[in-house]
Design a protein around this motif. Structure first.
Motif, PDB file in Angstrom:
ATOM      1  N   ARG B  39       0.819  -1.211   0.000  1.00 51.49           N
ATOM      2  CA  ARG B  39       0.000   0.000   0.000  1.00 51.49           C
ATOM      3  C   ARG B  39       0.858   1.269   0.000  1.00 51.49           C
ATOM      4  O   ARG B  39       0.432   2.315  -0.455  1.00 51.49           O
ATOM      5  CB  ARG B  39      -0.932  -0.011   1.233  1.00 51.49           C
ATOM      6  N   GLY B  40       2.078   1.137   0.557  1.00 53.32           N
ATOM      7  CA  GLY B  40       2.968   2.292   0.594  1.00 53.32           C
ATOM      8  C   GLY B  40       3.277   2.833  -0.794  1.00 53.32           C
ATOM      9  O   GLY B  40       3.489   4.029  -0.992  1.00 53.32           O
ATOM     10  N   PHE B  41       3.295   1.940  -1.782  1.00 54.62           N
ATOM     11  CA  PHE B  41       3.615   2.347  -3.150  1.00 54.62           C
ATOM     12  C   PHE B  41       2.534   3.239  -3.731  1.00 54.62           C
ATOM     13  O   PHE B  41       2.789   4.051  -4.618  1.00 54.62           O
ATOM     14  CB  PHE B  41       3.805   1.083  -4.009  1.00 54.62           C
ATOM     15  N   LEU B  42       1.318   3.095  -3.226  1.00 51.57           N
ATOM     16  CA  LEU B  42       0.203   3.852  -3.808  1.00 51.57           C
ATOM     17  C   LEU B  42       0.415   5.356  -3.662  1.00 51.57           C
ATOM     18  O   LEU B  42      -0.098   6.144  -4.458  1.00 51.57           O
ATOM     19  CB  LEU B  42      -1.119   3.434  -3.163  1.00 51.57           C
ATOM     20  N   GLY B  43       1.164   5.742  -2.627  1.00 53.44           N
ATOM     21  CA  GLY B  43       1.428   7.165  -2.421  1.00 53.44           C
ATOM     22  C   GLY B  43       2.282   7.773  -3.512  1.00 53.44           C
ATOM     23  O   GLY B  43       2.376   8.996  -3.640  1.00 53.44           O
ATOM     24  N   THR B  44       2.902   6.927  -4.327  1.00 52.56           N
ATOM     25  CA  THR B  44       3.752   7.458  -5.397  1.00 52.56           C
ATOM     26  C   THR B  44       3.025   7.492  -6.735  1.00 52.56           C
ATOM     27  O   THR B  44       3.615   7.864  -7.754  1.00 52.56           O
ATOM     28  CB  THR B  44       5.026   6.597  -5.567  1.00 52.56           C
ATOM     29  N   LEU B  45       1.759   7.101  -6.747  1.00 53.87           N
ATOM     30  CA  LEU B  45       1.025   7.112  -8.014  1.00 53.87           C
ATOM     31  C   LEU B  45       0.766   8.559  -8.434  1.00 53.87           C
ATOM     32  O   LEU B  45       0.393   9.386  -7.601  1.00 53.87           O
ATOM     33  CB  LEU B  45      -0.302   6.361  -7.876  1.00 53.87           C
ATOM     34  N   PRO B  46       0.955   8.857  -9.700  1.00 53.39           N
ATOM     35  CA  PRO B  46       0.814  10.250 -10.148  1.00 53.39           C
ATOM     36  C   PRO B  46      -0.633  10.642 -10.389  1.00 53.39           C
ATOM     37  O   PRO B  46      -1.491   9.811 -10.673  1.00 53.39           O
ATOM     38  CB  PRO B  46       1.602  10.270 -11.461  1.00 53.39           C
ATOM     39  N   SER B  47      -0.846  11.917 -10.326  1.00 52.67           N
ATOM     40  CA  SER B  47      -2.159  12.492 -10.585  1.00 52.67           C
ATOM     41  C   SER B  47      -2.237  12.868 -12.059  1.00 52.67           C
ATOM     42  O   SER B  47      -1.212  13.111 -12.683  1.00 52.67           O
ATOM     43  CB  SER B  47      -2.305  13.741  -9.719  1.00 52.67           C
ATOM     44  N   PRO B  48      -3.440  12.923 -12.630  1.00 47.86           N
ATOM     45  CA  PRO B  48      -3.527  13.332 -14.036  1.00 47.86           C
ATOM     46  C   PRO B  48      -2.932  14.713 -14.230  1.00 47.86           C
ATOM     47  O   PRO B  48      -3.096  15.604 -13.388  1.00 47.86           O
ATOM     48  CB  PRO B  48      -5.030  13.340 -14.306  1.00 47.86           C
ATOM     49  N   ALA B  49      -2.255  14.872 -15.362  1.00 45.61           N
ATOM     50  CA  ALA B  49      -1.647  16.169 -15.656  1.00 45.61           C
ATOM     51  C   ALA B  49      -2.730  17.146 -16.047  1.00 45.61           C
ATOM     52  O   ALA B  49      -3.708  16.784 -16.691  1.00 45.61           O
ATOM     53  CB  ALA B  49      -0.633  16.004 -16.781  1.00 45.61           C
ATOM     54  N   ALA B  50      -2.517  18.406 -15.700  1.00 42.87           N
ATOM     55  CA  ALA B  50      -3.458  19.441 -16.119  1.00 42.87           C
ATOM     56  C   ALA B  50      -3.347  19.607 -17.608  1.00 42.87           C
ATOM     57  O   ALA B  50      -2.272  19.533 -18.186  1.00 42.87           O
ATOM     58  CB  ALA B  50      -3.130  20.747 -15.403  1.00 42.87           C
TER      59      ALA B  50
END
Lengths: 260, 306
Positions: B39-50
């Motif tokens: 679950r710790g890896f999930l914090g590194t998932l990127p957000s969609p770019a603007a």
């Protein structure tokens, strides 16, 4: 459809002569391919030829690789309706996608799955009407996945192939099997592959070109036909080598440099 | 399947994009990794770019409005299934660009959307197989339209810290079984693995199993030869190779114009894949594209050079 273009493969297999009696009767065909160049189109081609409307052939397809829907769609584009053939008892599809022989330490022999499969094939053949039982083509896609299903027991897979070979002598069946050559050529002892090559009457190798992949030439086929029977009654080995391009509705085969 | 490179973790870039893309588009995720706490890896998932066209850069829960169309997936979804709408221009957008410096919002990472499995201590693959089967049973393939899809991401499947990693045939059986289950469901699975830790023969077996096969490769910094051969070399972090593309329901192979792409991190934020471009050849020198020598500098002339 370019009738002529598929004749190089038919010629190499002896299928350019008449379909009756089935030229591959009693013969074992081994198809080898690689990651870069798939040989499954050869299986499709032979299946289509065996289910020709002019013949009384029956095909038994042992599928470890793809579900029925895949082959159905592929063959439809080649002009062959597997659903109709299945309904007419000319095509039998054995879905082996989820077959997994139990491990040896559970007290059940890993052979059990393959033995049951052989039994099923045998029962299917003996249940056929007399004339059809003489023209059965057994197709296996593919042997490397059969090994996975057998938990790596290549010996059991070879035993299974030897049993199927008895069907070629007892019932004049054809046996067509696909395998991946590059798996064994990178192994320390490619025994399994060599055994299959030894068993085979016809060996077909699908390989990429030395120059790599191209949109107009997908690869090259080398067909070694051991003891091909010619009309004069003589028989000798014949090697054919040609390039191919796989399309949805046909496979174009041509000698190098002859494709415009 | 993605073949990893031991020299650099570029497969993680692909994994992050794959996982984020699914979550942002309401596709639940099953994530398995050799980490004790995946679950710790999930914090590194990127957000969609603007979106570049967005006039205001407000980052609020409705930021999805600015996403650009990358794929035509929208025609497979009912309007009500999309939990975001790009009301600008009336288009629904499918996101393919992510900002690696901006973590994915927490509400995407809820337990309902993401199921995590650690495969480090599993003595065998039965547990992972069962979890996969349960997950996939929620997305059966019917003849009707796709209402919901799922994604499975398995990281470093044959990593040596996994207890089962020496059980080569069991791993193959698992992949074969997973492939079968995925084929009959509305789901896609991405598996990364380190090929150098498999025997050559088994590595080939894995490659044959894959519907689509990719590999990533690190490139060395300060490689003078490469810097002269390739345009934009200094921005590249690695290469992506496409070895095989899925051929489902067809026998025709997919032949791509280019099978090697450079992996770049634009502004250290955006993963960009580009076809390789060779640096211009100095025509007067008479060298061909086939040579790996200097293109622009002076080189020793051989006896046969004109």
């Amino acid at each position: 459809m370019n009738q002529r273009s598929s004749n190089l493969l038919d010629e190499a297999l002896g299928l350019d002569q008449s379909i009756e009696p089935w030229p591959l009767r009693g013969r074992i065909v081994a198809i080898e391919d690689q990651v870069e160049t798939s040989g499954s189109f050869v299986l499709h081609h032979i299946l289509k030829r065996s289910l020709s409307p002019n013949s009384s052939n029956v095909s038994i397809f042992i599928a470890f690789s793809q579900p029925f829907s895949h082959y159905d769609r592929v063959l439809r584009k080649l002009g062959c309706n597997l659903v109709t053939q299945r309904d007419n008892n000319r095509f039998f599809f054995f879905d082996m996608l989820m077959l997994q022989c139990p491990g040896g330490d559970e007290g059940i022999s890993p052979e059990c799955g393959l033995i049951a499969l052989y039994g099923k094939i045998y029962k299917t053949i003996v249940a056929l009407p007399e004339v059809s039982s003489k023209n059965v083509t057994i197709i296996i896609d593919d042997l490397s996945l059969m090994e996975v299903a057998a938990n790596g027991s290549s010996d059991y897979v070879l035993d299974f192939m030897h049993y199927c070979r008895t069907l070629t002598t007892e019932f004049d069946c054809s046996l067509i099997a696909l395998n991946h050559e590059d798996i064994y050529s990178s192994a320390d002892r490619p025994t399994f592959l060599l055994q299959m090559e030894y068993l085979a009457d016809i060996l077909i190798k699908a390989e990429p070109l030395a120059t790599g992949l191209a949109s107009d030439v997908h690869g090259q086929l080398t067909v070694l036909n051991k003891g091909m029977n010619y009309r004069q009654g003589s028989s000798r080995n014949k090697i054919s080598n040609f390039h191919f391009k796989v399309k949805e509705n046909v496979v174009e085969c041509f000698y190098p440099g002859s494709q415009g | 399947m993605v073949m990893e490179d031991a020299e650099a973790p570029h497969h993680m870039l692909l994994l992050r994009n794959f996982m984020s893309q699914g979550l942002v588009h309401n596709q639940p995720l099953l994530y398995a990794s050799p980490a004790i706490d995946p679950r710790g890896f999930l914090g590194t998932l990127p957000s969609p770019a603007a979106s570049k066209d967005e006039k205001s850069h407000k980052h609020d829960p409705d930021q999805e409005k600015g996403l650009r169309i990358a794929w035509q997936y929208k025609k497979y979804f009912g309007e009500s299934q999309l939990n975001f709408d790009g009301q600008r221009d009336g288009k629904h957008e499918y996101s393919n660009e992510f900002d690696l410096r901006k973590p994915l919002e927490r509400h995407f990472l809820s337990a309902q959307r993401v199921d995590c499995v650690s495969i480090q201590d599993s003595p065998n693959l039965s547990a992972l197989q069962d979890r996969s089967a349960t997950f996939l049973s929620q997305y059966p393939r019917n003849d009707g339209s796709i209402s919901c899809a799922g994604r499975i991401a398995i990281q470093s499947f044959s990593a040596p810290q996994c207890a089962y990693s020496n059980m080569e045939w069991d791993m193959l059986s698992f992949i074969r079984s997973l492939k079968s289950m995925v084929r009959s469901s509305n789901a896609v699975a991405l598996i990364t693995f380190p090929p150098s830790l498999l025997s050559p023969s088994f590595c080939k077996r894995w490659q044959h199993m894959a519907d689509t096969l990719l590999s990533v490769k690190a490139i060395p910094d300060e490689d003078k030869e490469l810097s002269q051969l390739l345009t934009g070399y200094q921005d590249m972090v690695g290469f992506l190779n496409v070895h095989k593309v899925a051929r489902i329901n067809t026998q025709v192979p997919v032949i791509l114009d280019a099978t090697t792409f450079s992996i770049k991190l634009q502004k250290r934020r955006f993963l960009v894949l580009e076809c390789l471009n060779q640096a211009p050849v100095d025509g007067s020198s008479g060298t061909s594209y086939g040579t790996s020598g200097s293109c622009s500098g002076s080189s020793k002339t051989g006896n046969l050079d004109f």
